[in-house]
Design an enzyme around this catalytic site. Structure first.
Site, short mmCIF file in Angstrom:
data_model
loop_
_atom_site.label_atom_id
_atom_site.label_comp_id
_atom_site.label_asym_id
_atom_site.label_seq_id
_atom_site.Cartn_x
_atom_site.Cartn_y
_atom_site.Cartn_z
NE ARG A 106 10.48 8.35 -4.07
CZ ARG A 106 9.28 8.02 -3.61
NH1 ARG A 106 9.04 7.99 -2.32
NH2 ARG A 106 8.30 7.74 -4.45
CG HIS A 133 5.86 10.70 -8.14
ND1 HIS A 133 6.79 9.74 -8.49
CD2 HIS A 133 5.16 10.15 -7.10
CE1 HIS A 133 6.65 8.68 -7.71
NE2 HIS A 133 5.66 8.90 -6.87
CD GLN A 136 1.50 7.47 -7.90
OE1 GLN A 136 2.36 7.07 -7.13
NE2 GLN A 136 0.32 6.88 -8.03
CG ASP A 228 0.20 13.83 -2.81
OD1 ASP A 228 0.44 12.95 -1.95
OD2 ASP A 228 1.10 14.47 -3.40
CB CYS A 269 0.21 9.18 -5.37
SG CYS A 269 0.38 10.54 -4.21
NE ARG A 297 3.96 4.49 -8.89
CZ ARG A 297 4.89 4.95 -8.05
NH1 ARG A 297 4.63 5.07 -6.76
NH2 ARG A 297 6.08 5.34 -8.48
N1 CP Z 1 3.25 6.76 -4.38
C1 CP Z 1 4.53 6.60 -4.02
O1 CP Z 1 5.45 7.08 -4.69
O2 CP Z 1 4.72 5.88 -2.89
P1 CP Z 1 6.12 5.67 -2.14
O3 CP Z 1 6.51 6.99 -1.56
O4 CP Z 1 5.81 4.64 -1.09
O5 CP Z 1 7.13 5.19 -3.14
N1 NVA Z 2 3.68 14.70 -2.83
C1 NVA Z 2 4.11 13.52 -2.12
C2 NVA Z 2 4.03 12.33 -3.02
C3 NVA Z 2 4.36 11.03 -2.38
C4 NVA Z 2 4.30 9.87 -3.32
C5 NVA Z 2 5.52 13.72 -1.62
O1 NVA Z 2 6.35 14.23 -2.37
O2 NVA Z 2 5.79 13.37 -0.47
#
Ligand code: CP
Ligand code: NVA
Length: 314
Positions: A106, A133, A136, A228, A269, A297
């Site tokens: 990530r 992502h 997700q 989101d 999400c 998830r």
């Molecule tokens: N939805 C999601 O990716 O959550 P986190 O940022 O907590 O992993």
């Molecule tokens: N768009 C958000 C998604 C978090 C799961 C981010 O990148 O912070």
């Protein structure tokens, strides 16, 4: 279906049949876990979890999914390893590939996760980048299947920052799976035209209709309203600008009513900033669905690891 050895970097790389297979596998693993049955398909596998950005759901899903299947997860935070400080991505990838059997990443750059896959020689899974992502979307689609049935022909409207990782990945996934997909956002936050074009090509095969609009009436007949955060991780300095642009697109009771349907569900999400992209009352009304989505998830990420790295006969 054999996905052994494959990385999971973007849904662009996966066919509709492969995505369906991952959803079926996730549903099967979920049903088993509910009966107290976990597996051994990752026995003897060591899995690196690299996080340049924070995470609750993704980190916990990889950790628990891995342990449930008998594997060993190792969390490597931004400050714990040399990646990006003292060592190139290529070198870190080659080292980790000698020690680990799979790598989750990530972080910021999609290029980093792609380089990790190229140089490590082991399956690499995208746990979120600025662009995509993909894990997700599997959770979102599993939740849609559970609450709405077959994905094909359902109408999903994403209201918010229409050029972020979630909007991009939902558009790719929807186009592949025959979900009618709308991005509802001000023009300043529309997705890249080249990605829209690519998704319209996928949509020709699946029958999905892709719409990009700033008109609130677009939510009419939606089966799912998705939102989101207005500022993704790393964009915190844009808060004031985003609030000004996105306030009209807040998911509130009025917007939900515009669907004209009682059966519409909300997906998010998470994490959510209540009072920005969604009001607290709407969030609470759909909390059961949203937390099913969060739970999913884990089942879907487990399915990705099992399918690409696991020994399904174990
Ligand atoms: N939805 C999601 O990716 O959550 P986190 O940022 O907590 O992993
Ligand atoms: N768009 C958000 C998604 C978090 C799961 C981010 O990148 O912070």
């Amino acid at each position: 279906m054999n996905l052994k050895g494959r990385s999971f970097l973007t849904l662009k790389d996966y066919s509709p049949e492969e995505i369906s297979y991952l959803l079926d596998l996730a549903a099967e693993l979920k049903a088993k876990k509910k009966q107290g049955i976990t597996g051994n398909s990752l026995k003897g596998k060591n899995i690196a979890l690299i996080f340049e950005k924070p995470s609750t759901r993704t980190r916990c899903s990889f950790t628990i999914g891995c342990i449930d299947e008998g594997g060993h997860p190792e969390y490597l935070g931004k400050e714990d390893i040399q990646l990006g400080h003292k060592e190139s991505v290529e070198d870190t990838a080659r080292v980790l590939g000698r020690m680990f059997d799979g790598i989750e990443f990530r972080g910021f750059s999609q290029e980093t996760v792609e380089k990790l896959a190229k140089y490590s020689g082991v399956p690499v899974w995208n746990g979120l980048t600025d662009l995509y992502h993909p894990t997700q979307i599997l959770a979102d689609f599993l939740t849609m299947r559970e609450h709405l049935g077959d994905l094909k022909g359902k109408k999903l409207v994403f209201a918010g920052d229409g050029r972020n990782n979630m909007a991009n990945s939902l558009m790719i996934g929807s186009a592949k799976m025959g979900v009618h997909f709308t991005i509802l956002a001000p023009e300043e936050l529309w997705p890249q035209e080249s990605l829209v074009e690519l998704c319209r090509e996928y949509a020709k095969e699946s029958g999905s209709v892709i719409t990009i609009t700033k008109e609130l009436d677009a939510v009419k007949d939606a089966d799912v309203i998705y939102t989101d955060v207005w500022c993704s991780m790393g964009e915190e300095d844009k808060a004031a600008e985003r609030v000004a642009l996105l306030r009209p697109y807040q998911v509130n009771a009025e917007l939900m009513a515009r669907t004209g349907k009682d059966s519409t569900i909300l997906l998010h999400c998470l994490p959510a900033v209540k009072g920005n992209e969604v009001t607290a009352d709407v969030f609470e009304k759909y909390a059961d669905v949203v937390f099913d989505e969060a739970e999913n998830r884990m089942h879907t990420i487990k399915a990705v690891m099992v399918a690409t790295l696991g020994n399904l006969d174990a």
